[in-house]
Motif scaffolding. Structure first.
Motif, PDB file in Angstrom:
ATOM      1  N   THR A  44       0.843  -1.197   0.000  1.00 41.10           N
ATOM      2  CA  THR A  44       0.000   0.000   0.000  1.00 41.10           C
ATOM      3  C   THR A  44       0.881   1.251   0.000  1.00 41.10           C
ATOM      4  OG1 THR A  44      -1.711  -1.157   1.270  1.00 41.10           O
ATOM      5  CG2 THR A  44      -1.821   1.257   1.212  1.00 41.10           C
ATOM      6  N   PRO A  45       0.679   2.185  -0.928  1.00 42.26           N
ATOM      7  CA  PRO A  45       1.494   3.416  -0.932  1.00 42.26           C
ATOM      8  C   PRO A  45       1.396   4.139   0.404  1.00 42.26           C
ATOM      9  CG  PRO A  45       0.241   3.219  -2.972  1.00 42.26           C
ATOM     10  CD  PRO A  45      -0.273   2.150  -2.059  1.00 42.26           C
ATOM     11  N   LEU A  46       2.530   4.606   0.907  1.00 44.40           N
ATOM     12  CA  LEU A  46       2.549   5.204   2.238  1.00 44.40           C
ATOM     13  C   LEU A  46       1.694   6.468   2.332  1.00 44.40           C
ATOM     14  CD1 LEU A  46       6.283   4.713   3.292  1.00 44.40           C
ATOM     15  CD2 LEU A  46       4.279   3.348   3.912  1.00 44.40           C
ATOM     16  N   GLU A  47       1.547   7.179   1.238  1.00 41.15           N
ATOM     17  CA  GLU A  47       0.723   8.382   1.284  1.00 41.15           C
ATOM     18  C   GLU A  47      -0.762   8.061   1.461  1.00 41.15           C
ATOM     19  OE1 GLU A  47       1.460   7.524  -3.156  1.00 41.15           O
ATOM     20  OE2 GLU A  47       2.590   7.472  -1.261  1.00 41.15           O
ATOM     21  N   GLN A  48      -1.142   6.802   1.232  1.00 41.90           N
ATOM     22  CA  GLN A  48      -2.536   6.397   1.415  1.00 41.90           C
ATOM     23  C   GLN A  48      -2.813   5.802   2.788  1.00 41.90           C
ATOM     24  OE1 GLN A  48      -3.748   3.766  -1.768  1.00 41.90           O
ATOM     25  NE2 GLN A  48      -2.884   5.094  -3.369  1.00 41.90           N
ATOM     26  N   VAL A  49      -1.767   5.470   3.515  1.00 41.64           N
ATOM     27  CA  VAL A  49      -1.934   4.755   4.781  1.00 41.64           C
ATOM     28  C   VAL A  49      -2.487   5.686   5.853  1.00 41.64           C
ATOM     29  CG1 VAL A  49      -0.692   3.558   6.627  1.00 41.64           C
ATOM     30  CG2 VAL A  49      -0.109   3.107   4.238  1.00 41.64           C
ATOM     31  N   SER A  50      -3.437   5.164   6.629  1.00 43.92           N
ATOM     32  CA  SER A  50      -4.050   5.936   7.708  1.00 43.92           C
ATOM     33  C   SER A  50      -4.291   5.022   8.908  1.00 43.92           C
ATOM     34  CB  SER A  50      -5.388   6.532   7.252  1.00 43.92           C
ATOM     35  OG  SER A  50      -6.323   5.489   6.985  1.00 43.92           O
ATOM     36  N   LEU A  51      -4.567   5.621  10.042  1.00 44.25           N
ATOM     37  CA  LEU A  51      -4.908   4.835  11.224  1.00 44.25           C
ATOM     38  C   LEU A  51      -6.201   4.061  11.000  1.00 44.25           C
ATOM     39  CD1 LEU A  51      -4.336   3.989  14.124  1.00 44.25           C
ATOM     40  CD2 LEU A  51      -5.480   6.075  14.893  1.00 44.25           C
ATOM     41  N   ALA A  52      -7.151   4.668  10.311  1.00 37.51           N
ATOM     42  CA  ALA A  52      -8.405   3.970  10.005  1.00 37.51           C
ATOM     43  C   ALA A  52      -8.148   2.738   9.149  1.00 37.51           C
ATOM     44  CB  ALA A  52      -9.373   4.922   9.293  1.00 37.51           C
ATOM     45  N   MET A  53      -7.196   2.832   8.233  1.00 43.61           N
ATOM     46  CA  MET A  53      -6.839   1.692   7.402  1.00 43.61           C
ATOM     47  C   MET A  53      -6.236   0.572   8.249  1.00 43.61           C
ATOM     48  SD  MET A  53      -4.480   1.734   3.934  1.00 43.61           S
ATOM     49  CE  MET A  53      -5.576   2.875   3.087  1.00 43.61           C
ATOM     50  N   TYR A  54      -5.401   0.941   9.220  1.00 42.73           N
ATOM     51  CA  TYR A  54      -4.864  -0.061  10.154  1.00 42.73           C
ATOM     52  C   TYR A  54      -6.003  -0.759  10.888  1.00 42.73           C
ATOM     53  CZ  TYR A  54       0.063   1.559  10.017  1.00 42.73           C
ATOM     54  OH  TYR A  54       1.358   1.866   9.659  1.00 42.73           O
ATOM     55  N   ALA A  55      -6.907   0.033  11.447  1.00 40.34           N
ATOM     56  CA  ALA A  55      -8.006  -0.534  12.229  1.00 40.34           C
ATOM     57  C   ALA A  55      -8.862  -1.463  11.374  1.00 40.34           C
ATOM     58  CB  ALA A  55      -8.857   0.588  12.822  1.00 40.34           C
ATOM     59  N   GLU A 127      11.243  11.380   6.121  1.00 41.50           N
ATOM     60  CA  GLU A 127      11.723  11.144   4.768  1.00 41.50           C
ATOM     61  C   GLU A 127      11.403  12.344   3.866  1.00 41.50           C
ATOM     62  OE1 GLU A 127      13.809   8.664   5.308  1.00 41.50           O
ATOM     63  OE2 GLU A 127      13.017   7.250   3.822  1.00 41.50           O
ATOM     64  N   ALA A 128      12.044  12.369   2.708  1.00 41.03           N
ATOM     65  CA  ALA A 128      11.863  13.485   1.773  1.00 41.03           C
ATOM     66  C   ALA A 128      10.419  13.587   1.279  1.00 41.03           C
ATOM     67  CB  ALA A 128      12.812  13.319   0.585  1.00 41.03           C
ATOM     68  N   ASP A 129       9.682  12.475   1.299  1.00 43.77           N
ATOM     69  CA  ASP A 129       8.302  12.510   0.824  1.00 43.77           C
ATOM     70  C   ASP A 129       7.363  13.197   1.814  1.00 43.77           C
ATOM     71  OD1 ASP A 129       8.027  10.661   2.873  1.00 43.77           O
ATOM     72  OD2 ASP A 129       7.682   8.950   1.558  1.00 43.77           O
ATOM     73  N   ALA A 130       7.828  13.468   3.029  1.00 41.73           N
ATOM     74  CA  ALA A 130       7.055  14.165   4.072  1.00 41.73           C
ATOM     75  C   ALA A 130       5.834  13.386   4.547  1.00 41.73           C
ATOM     76  CB  ALA A 130       6.649  15.559   3.614  1.00 41.73           C
ATOM     77  N   PHE A 160      13.861  -3.077   8.362  1.00 45.38           N
ATOM     78  CA  PHE A 160      13.059  -1.928   8.757  1.00 45.38           C
ATOM     79  C   PHE A 160      12.699  -1.111   7.512  1.00 45.38           C
ATOM     80  CE2 PHE A 160      14.199  -3.251  12.805  1.00 45.38           C
ATOM     81  CZ  PHE A 160      13.805  -2.387  13.818  1.00 45.38           C
ATOM     82  N   ARG A 161      11.417  -0.780   7.382  1.00 43.38           N
ATOM     83  CA  ARG A 161      10.928   0.004   6.251  1.00 43.38           C
ATOM     84  C   ARG A 161      10.501   1.386   6.713  1.00 43.38           C
ATOM     85  NH1 ARG A 161       6.266  -2.669   2.702  1.00 43.38           N
ATOM     86  NH2 ARG A 161       6.259  -0.480   2.077  1.00 43.38           N
ATOM     87  N   PRO A 162      10.452   2.366   5.823  1.00 40.34           N
ATOM     88  CA  PRO A 162       9.856   3.653   6.197  1.00 40.34           C
ATOM     89  C   PRO A 162       8.439   3.454   6.739  1.00 40.34           C
ATOM     90  CG  PRO A 162      10.998   3.847   4.105  1.00 40.34           C
ATOM     91  CD  PRO A 162      10.990   2.383   4.444  1.00 40.34           C
ATOM     92  N   GLN A 163       8.096   4.255   7.709  1.00 48.17           N
ATOM     93  CA  GLN A 163       6.814   4.156   8.394  1.00 48.17           C
ATOM     94  C   GLN A 163       5.936   5.351   8.038  1.00 48.17           C
ATOM     95  OE1 GLN A 163       5.110   2.108  10.556  1.00 48.17           O
ATOM     96  NE2 GLN A 163       3.513   3.677  10.486  1.00 48.17           N
ATOM     97  N   ALA A 164       4.707   5.075   7.624  1.00 47.25           N
ATOM     98  CA  ALA A 164       3.764   6.166   7.344  1.00 47.25           C
ATOM     99  C   ALA A 164       3.539   6.997   8.600  1.00 47.25           C
ATOM    100  CB  ALA A 164       2.446   5.597   6.837  1.00 47.25           C
TER     101      ALA A 164
END
Length: 240
Positions: A44-55, A127-130, A160-164
């Motif tokens: 999943t693209p990190l810019e789309q990730v949300s807490l609601a998506m986790y839940a 990260e640079a993507d903010a 370890f991967r970048p974290q949203a």
């Protein structure tokens, strides 16, 4: 026996759980784990990730198991399982927090982290993507798994991967009714360098965790002490 669903923390994935899963399985439990969106092998693209998506992802996994679930959240996973509990409280046997953040209504991972002295915060770089953050490779072992065997830490550190960032800054919304009625336990890791053990005890008490156990471990007990971690989880679900 219990039906465990193990939820990883920030920067990691379900790859952290195999040793603990094997130990729990040997003790007669059913064990499941997932990659949260944007973590581990999930693309999943990190810019789309949300807490609601986790839940939502956790809630789907709980429903797919089809039995009452013991939900285990590690570190940031404590935020995620608490958010998910609002959806599936009636399907949960209990929540166990493993050196995890435990939010009350309106708390976020960032607001809880602000309760720690700045000197105790783990080195993290935006990260640079903010939209994501990453841990410092040079300090990753010393911060998160200083007590793990050298070979295990060397294997784990590059994964370890970048974290949203969104799930870390989003406040958790709780009704209180569902969460407060759930059986909750906490495992404090007394050698933790990522989340102050004092803060762990405060969060556990504030959340009404009925049982609080202590494990002499750093922040990644599934890597450094998997047998002890599994045994503690086993006891929390089998002892009266």
């Amino acid at each position: 026996m219990a039906n465990f669903l193990l939820i990883h923390g920030a920067w990691q994935g379900k790859w952290v759980w195999p040793a603990v899963s094997a130990e729990l399985t040997m003790r007669g439990h059913e064990v499941h784990s997932i990659d949260l969106p944007g973590s581990g092998a999930d693309d999943t693209p990190l810019e789309q990730v949300s807490l609601a998506m986790y839940a939502d992802a956790i809630a789907r996994a709980v429903k797919a198991i089809g039995k009452r679930v013991t939900l285990v959240g590690h570190s940031m996973g404590g935020i995620a399982v608490t958010a998910a509990a609002e959806q599936v409280a009636d399907r949960l046997a209990r929540i166990i927090y493993l050196c995890a953040f435990v939010p009350r209504d309106g708390d976020s991972l960032v607001s809880l982290s602000d309760l720690m002295p700045a000197s105790q915060l783990p080195p993290v770089q935006t990260e640079a993507d903010a939209v994501s953050a990453q841990t410092s490779p040079a300090s990753r072992v010393d911060t998160f798994m200083q007590d793990a065997p050298y070979a295990v830490a060397s294997w784990a550190a590059p994964q370890f991967r970048p974290q949203a960032l969104a799930p870390m800054v989003t406040p958790v919304a709780q009704t209180g009714e569902r969460f407060d009625r759930l059986s909750k336990s906490y495992i404090v890791c007394t050698r933790d360098r990522a989340i102050d053990p004092v803060l762990q005890r405060v969060m556990a008490a504030r959340a009404g965790c009925g049982r609080i156990k202590e494990l002499e471990s750093g922040h990644s007990p599934f890597l450094s002490h998997p047998t002890d971690t599994a045994e503690m989880l086993h006891r929390l679900v089998t002892e009266a």
